[in-house]
Design an enzyme around this catalytic site. Structure first.
Site, PDB file in Angstrom:
ATOM      1  N   GLY A  57       5.976   5.591   8.709  1.00 26.78           N
ATOM      2  CA  GLY A  57       5.077   6.771   8.884  1.00 26.78           C
ATOM      3  C   GLY A  57       5.184   7.340   9.838  1.00 26.78           C
ATOM      4  O   GLY A  57       5.975   7.381  10.512  1.00 26.78           O
ATOM      5  N   SER A  58       4.352   8.436  10.333  1.00 26.99           N
ATOM      6  CA  SER A  58       3.759   8.602  11.740  1.00 26.99           C
ATOM      7  C   SER A  58       4.033   7.839  12.524  1.00 26.99           C
ATOM      8  O   SER A  58       3.538   6.480  12.725  1.00 26.99           O
ATOM      9  CB  SER A  58       2.739   9.576  11.497  1.00 26.99           C
ATOM     10  OG  SER A  58       2.220   8.610  11.699  1.00 26.99           O
ATOM     11  N   GLU A  95       7.603  16.511  15.846  1.00 34.59           N
ATOM     12  CA  GLU A  95       7.757  16.441  14.495  1.00 34.59           C
ATOM     13  C   GLU A  95       6.765  17.733  13.887  1.00 34.59           C
ATOM     14  O   GLU A  95       5.952  17.319  13.740  1.00 34.59           O
ATOM     15  CB  GLU A  95       7.953  15.274  14.580  1.00 34.59           C
ATOM     16  CG  GLU A  95       8.481  14.871  12.580  1.00 34.59           C
ATOM     17  CD  GLU A  95       7.970  13.580  12.518  1.00 34.59           C
ATOM     18  OE1 GLU A  95       9.542  12.811  11.732  1.00 34.59           O
ATOM     19  OE2 GLU A  95       7.598  12.843  12.412  1.00 34.59           O
ATOM     20  N   CYS A 115      12.363  12.027   7.465  1.00 35.91           N
ATOM     21  CA  CYS A 115      12.762  11.897   8.523  1.00 35.91           C
ATOM     22  C   CYS A 115      13.904  11.906   9.445  1.00 35.91           C
ATOM     23  O   CYS A 115      14.145  12.357  10.463  1.00 35.91           O
ATOM     24  CB  CYS A 115      12.570  10.163   8.563  1.00 35.91           C
ATOM     25  SG  CYS A 115      12.804   8.866   8.480  1.00 35.91           S
ATOM     26  N   LYS A 161       0.807  -1.395  -0.178  1.00 36.42           N
ATOM     27  CA  LYS A 161       0.142  -0.191   0.033  1.00 36.42           C
ATOM     28  C   LYS A 161       0.920   1.684   0.494  1.00 36.42           C
ATOM     29  O   LYS A 161       1.329   1.294   0.902  1.00 36.42           O
ATOM     30  CB  LYS A 161      -0.961  -0.134   1.000  1.00 36.42           C
ATOM     31  CG  LYS A 161      -1.890   1.483   1.304  1.00 36.42           C
ATOM     32  CD  LYS A 161      -2.191   1.748   2.393  1.00 36.42           C
ATOM     33  CE  LYS A 161      -2.873   2.697   2.703  1.00 36.42           C
ATOM     34  NZ  LYS A 161      -2.357   4.416   1.742  1.00 36.42           N
ATOM     35  N   GLU A 189       9.139   2.392  11.482  1.00 32.17           N
ATOM     36  CA  GLU A 189       9.989   3.409  10.838  1.00 32.17           C
ATOM     37  C   GLU A 189       9.080   4.505  10.988  1.00 32.17           C
ATOM     38  O   GLU A 189       8.706   4.659  10.187  1.00 32.17           O
ATOM     39  CB  GLU A 189      10.566   3.342   9.399  1.00 32.17           C
ATOM     40  CG  GLU A 189      11.438   3.508   9.614  1.00 32.17           C
ATOM     41  CD  GLU A 189      11.890   5.616   9.258  1.00 32.17           C
ATOM     42  OE1 GLU A 189      11.906   5.738  10.542  1.00 32.17           O
ATOM     43  OE2 GLU A 189      11.839   5.332   7.871  1.00 32.17           O
TER      44      GLU A 189
END
Length: 475
Positions: A225-226, A378, A281, A172, A247
Site C-alpha cells: 500500500g501507500s 507518487e 506501483c 484484510k 511493499e
C-alpha cells in the site's frame, strides 16, 4: 444490493458491532454493495480462529498444503469469468485487463506457492564446527493487508506463501475493493478448506488494520500500500519486534535511449505509463528520453496515448477505466492542478472529464524538472511526465532523483550500457527492453520510500518462516 461479510473460522460473519459501509462502483459512483465494517472485536475472533487452526495446518506435510492450494486455484479457475466481472465492477478496471491478466495471475500465485510448499527445505553445513542443519518452521498466525489497485492479484500474492509455509492467515483486503476477496473466502469454504486457516476481516485501517498489526498473537505482517501507511505499520510493529514486509509506492523512471527500438515498442511504453489508469506501483510515470529523439518521441507518444479508449470498464474495447474512488479521484486531480501551478506544459489531458464516474483522461506533461513535486511524489493516476537527457550520466542522475526506488525501465540496444545502468539505478526491479515481465521465482520489492523486504519465490517463503539452526557435535 450485495452484503459482503467477513469470513471467520470458515463461516460468513457480519461485523460484531452491526456496522456496514457502502461500496461504490467507480464507473457510475453508485452504491452496489454493503460491507461488514469490522473493528477490534472481529479481529480478535479471527485471530482466535487462526490460532486454533494453526497446530493442525502447520502439521500437514507440504504436499498436503500444496493440494489445498491447488484445489483453491482450480476452483478459482472454474469461476474465472465471474471473478473477472466482479473485479471490473468493483475496481473500475477494464474487463479485458481483469480477464486476461489479473485473475489468471491470482490463479498462478496460488499454484506457484503450492509448488513452493513442496520445495522449501532445510540447509546443512558440516566440516567447520560439527554438523549443522537449519529448520524453516512456520510462524503461527500471520496478517496480510492488501491494496485496492490489484485486489485479488495481490491478495493471493500474500496469502498463498503464508499458507504454503504452514501459517494460518488473517487477511484484510482493502475496504474500497472488497468483492473478490470475499468471493474467494466463500469459494474456500465451498471446497471445504480447513476452518480457521484463512480468515478475512473487512474494515478500515484504523479500526481493523491497526488492531491486527498490534495483536500479540500475530507473528508477522505483510503489507502492500501507500508509503504513509507502511510507515505507520512499522511504527506499530517495531516495539513488538514483529516481522514486517512493506511493499510501498513508486515513482518509476523509464529511460529511452536514441538507439532503442522505441518506435516498434511504443504500445508497451504507453501501456507502462497508463495501464489500469496508472494505478499500479510499477507504472513508469517519469519518461526520460535522450534529447536526440525527444521531439519525435514526444509527438509519437502523445498521439498513441491520446488514442487510448477511456470508458465503461465492462466494454471489451475500453483501455482505461475510472479511478477507484472519489477520494483518489480528488487526490489525482489535485496533483494535476499542482503540476499546472508548477509550470508544467500539458501535452495531453489536464481538463476535467465530462464522463460520469471517477474518470481522468490520460495526462502528459513536460517542462518540469527533477525537483518538482510532480516528478518526486507518487500520483498513482494516468499522469506521466517527460524529461530530456543528454548522456548516460544525466540519465542516471534524473532516474535516481527522488526518494523512491521500486522499479526502472531501460530501453536501449546497447547491452553494455543496459547492464551498467541496471547496476547503478536505485531500484529493486530493473526491466531492460520490456515492462511487467515477471518470473514469480524472483525477489520483488523496493528501497527507500518504496519499502522494506522482498516478496516472491523463496524470499516470501523465508519471510513467513523462522530459521532454527541445530548443531550436533561430531567426533
Amino acid at each position: 444490493m450485495l452484503s459482503l461479510t467477513h469470513w471467520i473460522d470458515g463461516q460468513p460473519q457480519a461485523a460484531r458491532n452491526g456496522g456496514w459501509r457502502a461500496v461504490h462502483a467507480p464507473a457510475d459512483t453508485r452504491e452496489y454493495a454493503r460491507l461488514a465494517d469490522g473493528d477490534e472485536a472481529d479481529v480478535e475472533a479471527a485471530v482466535q480462529a487462526a490460532t486454533r487452526a494453526w497446530p493442525a495446518w502447520s502439521s500437514l506435510r507440504g504436499s498436503e498444503r500444496a493440494a489445498w492450494l491447488e484445489r483453491l486455484a482450480s476452483a478459482l479457475e472454474s469461476r474465472l469469468e465471474a471473478f473477472a466481472q466482479a473485479e471490473s465492477r468493483d475496481g473500475g478496471k477494464p474487463i479485458r485487463l481483469a480477464r486476461q491478466i489479473e485473475i489468471p495471475r491470482a490463479i498462478a500465485n496460488l499454484r506457484f506457492f503450492a509448488h513452493a510448499a513442496t520445495q522449501i527445505g532445510s540447509e546443512a553445513h558440516h566440516g567447520e564446527a560439527g554438523l549443522n542443519y537449519t529448520l524453516r518452521q512456520p510462524l503461527g498466525a500471520v496478517a496480510t493487508i492488501s491494496p485496492w489497485n490489484l485486489p485479488l492479484y495481490l491478495f493471493t500474492w500474500k496469502i498463498a506463501p503464508a499458507l504454503a509455509a504452514g501459517n494460518t492467515v488473517v487477511a484484510k483486503p482493502s475496504e474500497v475493493t472488497p468483492l473478490t476477496a470475499t468471493m474467494l473466502g466463500e469459494l474456500a469454504a465451498e471446497i471445504g478448506f480447513p476452518a480457521g486457516v484463512l480468515n478475512i476481516v473487512h474494515g478500515t485501517g484504523p479500526r481493523v488494520g491497526e488492531p491486527l498489526v498490534l495483536h500479540p498473537r500475530i507473528k508477522a505482517v505483510s503489507f502492500t500500500g501507500s508509503t504513509g501507511v507502511g510507515q505507520r505499520i512499522a511504527a506499530l510493529a517495531g516495539p513488538q519486534l514483529k516481522k514486517i514486509s512493506l511493499e510501498l509506492g513508486g515513482k518509476n523512471p523509464t529511460l529511452v535511449f536514441a538507439d532503442s527500438d522505441w518506435r516498434n515498442q511504443l504500445d508497451t511504453l504507453v501501456r507502462s505509463a497508463f495501464q489500469n489508469s496508472g494505478q499500479i506501483c510499477l507504472c513508469g510515470s517519469r519518461l526520460l528520453v535522450e534529447r536526440a529523439i525527444y521531439d519525435e518521441f514526444r509527438e509519437a507518444f502523445s498521439a498513441r496515448a491520446a488514442a487510448l479508449r477511456v470508458g465503461d470498464p465492462a466494454d471489451e474495447a475500453t483501455d482505461l477505466g475510472p479511478l477507484v474512488s472519489q477520494a483518489h479521484h480528488d487526490k489525482v486531480t489535485a496533483c494535476i492542478a499542482r503540476a499546472r501551478i508548477e509550470g508544467g506544459r500539458f501535452l495531453l489531458g489536464g481538463e476535467a472529464s465530462a464522463r460520469g464516474g471517477w474518470f481522468v483522461e490520460p495526462v502528459l506533461i513536460e517542462g518540469l524538472g527533477p525537483d518538482s513535486a510532480s516528478n518526486r511524489e507518487e500520483i498513482f493516476g494516468p499522469v506521466a511526465t517527460l524529461q530530456a537527457f543528454d548522456d548516460d550520466a544525466q540519465a542516471l542522475a534524473l532516474a535516481n532523483a527522488g526518494d523512491y526506488g521500486l522499479a526502472a525501465m531501460i530501453w536501449t540496444r546497447d547491452l553494455d550500457r543496459a547492464h551498467r545502468m541496471a547496476a547503478r539505478l536505485r531500484a529493486g526491479i530493473v526491466w531492460i527492453n520490456t515492462w511487467l515481465m515477471r518470473d514469480l521465482r524472483t525477489p520483488f520489492g523496493g528501497m527507500g520510500r518504496s519499502g522494506l523486504g522482498r516478496e516472491g519465490g523463496m524470499e516470501a517463503m523465508r519471510f513467513f518462516t523462522e530459521a532454527r539452526n541445530v548443531c550436533i557435535a561430531t567426533g
